[in-house]
Motif scaffolding. Structure first.
Motif, mmCIF file in Angstrom:
data_model
loop_
_atom_site.group_PDB
_atom_site.id
_atom_site.type_symbol
_atom_site.label_atom_id
_atom_site.label_comp_id
_atom_site.label_asym_id
_atom_site.label_seq_id
_atom_site.Cartn_x
_atom_site.Cartn_y
_atom_site.Cartn_z
ATOM 1 N N TRP A 47 0.843 -1.192 0.000
ATOM 2 C CA TRP A 47 0.000 0.000 0.000
ATOM 3 C C TRP A 47 0.884 1.250 0.000
ATOM 4 O O TRP A 47 1.886 1.301 0.720
ATOM 5 C CB TRP A 47 -0.906 -0.005 1.224
ATOM 6 N N TYR A 103 -12.901 1.693 6.502
ATOM 7 C CA TYR A 103 -12.994 0.237 6.669
ATOM 8 C C TYR A 103 -13.513 -0.450 5.409
ATOM 9 O O TYR A 103 -14.420 -1.290 5.453
ATOM 10 C CB TYR A 103 -13.862 -0.119 7.872
ATOM 11 N N HIS B 31 -11.904 -6.684 9.756
ATOM 12 C CA HIS B 31 -11.375 -5.934 8.612
ATOM 13 C C HIS B 31 -10.256 -6.684 7.906
ATOM 14 O O HIS B 31 -9.098 -6.264 7.909
ATOM 15 C CB HIS B 31 -10.938 -4.545 9.087
ATOM 16 N N ALA B 33 -9.393 -8.933 4.247
ATOM 17 C CA ALA B 33 -9.777 -9.276 2.881
ATOM 18 C C ALA B 33 -8.765 -10.248 2.278
ATOM 19 O O ALA B 33 -7.618 -10.321 2.718
ATOM 20 C CB ALA B 33 -9.865 -8.021 2.013
ATOM 21 N N GLN B 88 -5.092 -9.176 3.522
ATOM 22 C CA GLN B 88 -4.853 -7.752 3.788
ATOM 23 C C GLN B 88 -5.734 -7.276 4.928
ATOM 24 O O GLN B 88 -6.919 -7.607 4.972
ATOM 25 C CB GLN B 88 -5.122 -6.909 2.536
ATOM 26 N N TYR B 90 -7.457 -3.997 6.753
ATOM 27 C CA TYR B 90 -7.811 -2.599 6.502
ATOM 28 C C TYR B 90 -8.393 -1.974 7.764
ATOM 29 O O TYR B 90 -9.281 -1.118 7.714
ATOM 30 C CB TYR B 90 -8.744 -2.452 5.297
ATOM 31 N N HIS B 91 -7.866 -2.421 8.904
ATOM 32 C CA HIS B 91 -8.325 -1.866 10.178
ATOM 33 C C HIS B 91 -7.572 -0.612 10.559
ATOM 34 O O HIS B 91 -8.133 0.323 11.152
ATOM 35 C CB HIS B 91 -8.178 -2.907 11.290
ATOM 36 N N TYR B 93 -3.839 2.087 9.739
ATOM 37 C CA TYR B 93 -2.730 2.491 8.863
ATOM 38 C C TYR B 93 -1.390 2.257 9.559
ATOM 39 O O TYR B 93 -1.282 2.482 10.761
ATOM 40 C CB TYR B 93 -2.867 3.965 8.481
ATOM 41 N N PRO B 94 -0.385 1.838 8.788
ATOM 42 C CA PRO B 94 -0.420 1.566 7.356
ATOM 43 C C PRO B 94 -1.202 0.288 7.026
ATOM 44 O O PRO B 94 -1.109 -0.701 7.750
ATOM 45 C CB PRO B 94 1.049 1.410 6.993
ATOM 46 N N LEU B 95 -1.979 0.348 5.942
ATOM 47 C CA LEU B 95 -2.653 -0.845 5.467
ATOM 48 C C LEU B 95 -1.586 -1.855 5.063
ATOM 49 O O LEU B 95 -0.577 -1.493 4.447
ATOM 50 C CB LEU B 95 -3.537 -0.509 4.270
ATOM 51 N N PHE B 97 -0.430 -5.985 3.734
ATOM 52 C CA PHE B 97 -0.725 -7.241 3.077
ATOM 53 C C PHE B 97 0.143 -8.353 3.656
ATOM 54 O O PHE B 97 1.255 -8.097 4.139
ATOM 55 C CB PHE B 97 -0.422 -7.154 1.573
#
Lengths: 119, 106
Positions: A47, A103, B31, B33, B88, B90-91, B93-95, B97
């Motif tokens: 990211w 989210y 969160h 994926a 991954q 997404y809860h 930052y930083p996001l 993987f």
């Protein structure tokens, strides 16, 4: 259907600048969080930056903070990534994606644009 | 938040059940994926919120787990499933993987 068309990649010397663009369609761009994700040759996904759907929040990976700027033009439904002070280690395919804030997973991806930083 | 994915690669036969694991270093709630990336292509999302299958994704793909360990299962591997899979979070930052799992057919 989410459609993202990223462009602007190319060969650039270390220390140079480049601006990537991502043209969006098929969804309400103005309220959608948008991000850039990159992938160095033969490596995994990383990211890079996110612009929130609130219209003002921005987030950056430490590796690009202070050098890269994410921005958007809602009237043109376009996302940008201004990349300055480029380094060899920034060489990667850069993907535009929808999501990355509030989210939300990355639920739409561009085809990617290759940035090569080399002398 | 570090996402540790295992194995890094696997080889299985057509029709096999394949499971990939991802461990989060901090609590990420729901969160989480999973993405599939075929060679030379952009990633696509398979599953979000741990187990919610995205539109158009075959039902042989399923997600599970409740933190810190999460799983992606392919029930009945097909040749078109040859790809690298990433988890991954997404809860926060930083996001981040996971390192990826390359799935091949024997």
């Amino acid at each position: 259907e989410v459609q993202l068309l990223d462009s602007g990649g190319g060969l650039i010397q270390p220390g140079g600048s480049l601006r990537l663009s991502c043209s969006a369609s098929g969804f309400t761009f103005s309220v959608s969080a948008m991000s850039w994700v990159r992938q160095a040759p033969g490596r995994g996904l990383e990211w890079v930056a996110t612009f929130g759907g609130d219209g003002w929040s921005t987030y950056y990976a430490d590796s690009v903070k202070g050098r890269f700027t994410i921005s958007r033009d809602n009237s043109e439904e376009t996302l940008y990534l201004q990349m300055n002070s480029l380094r060899v280690e920034d060489t990667a395919v850069y993907y535009c994606s929808r999501g990355g804030a509030e989210y939300r997973a990355f639920d739409g991806w561009g085809l990617g644009t290759l940035v090569t930083v080399s002398s | 938040i570090r996402m540790t994915q295992s194995p890094s690669s696997l080889s299985a036969s057509i029709g096999d059940r394949v499971t990939i694991t991802c461990r989060a270093s901090e609590r990420i709630y729901t969160h989480l994926a999973w993405y599939q990336q075929k060679p030379g292509k952009a990633p696509t999302v398979l599953i979000s919120e741990i187990y919610i299958l995205q539109s158009g994704v075959p039902s042989r793909f399923s997600g599970g787990g409740a933190g810190p360990d999460f799983t992606l299962t392919i029930s009945g591997l097909r040749s078109e499933d040859v790809a690298t899979y990433y988890c991954q979070q997404y809860h926060g930052y930083p996001l981040t993987f996971g390192g990826g799992t390359k799935v091949e057919v024997e």
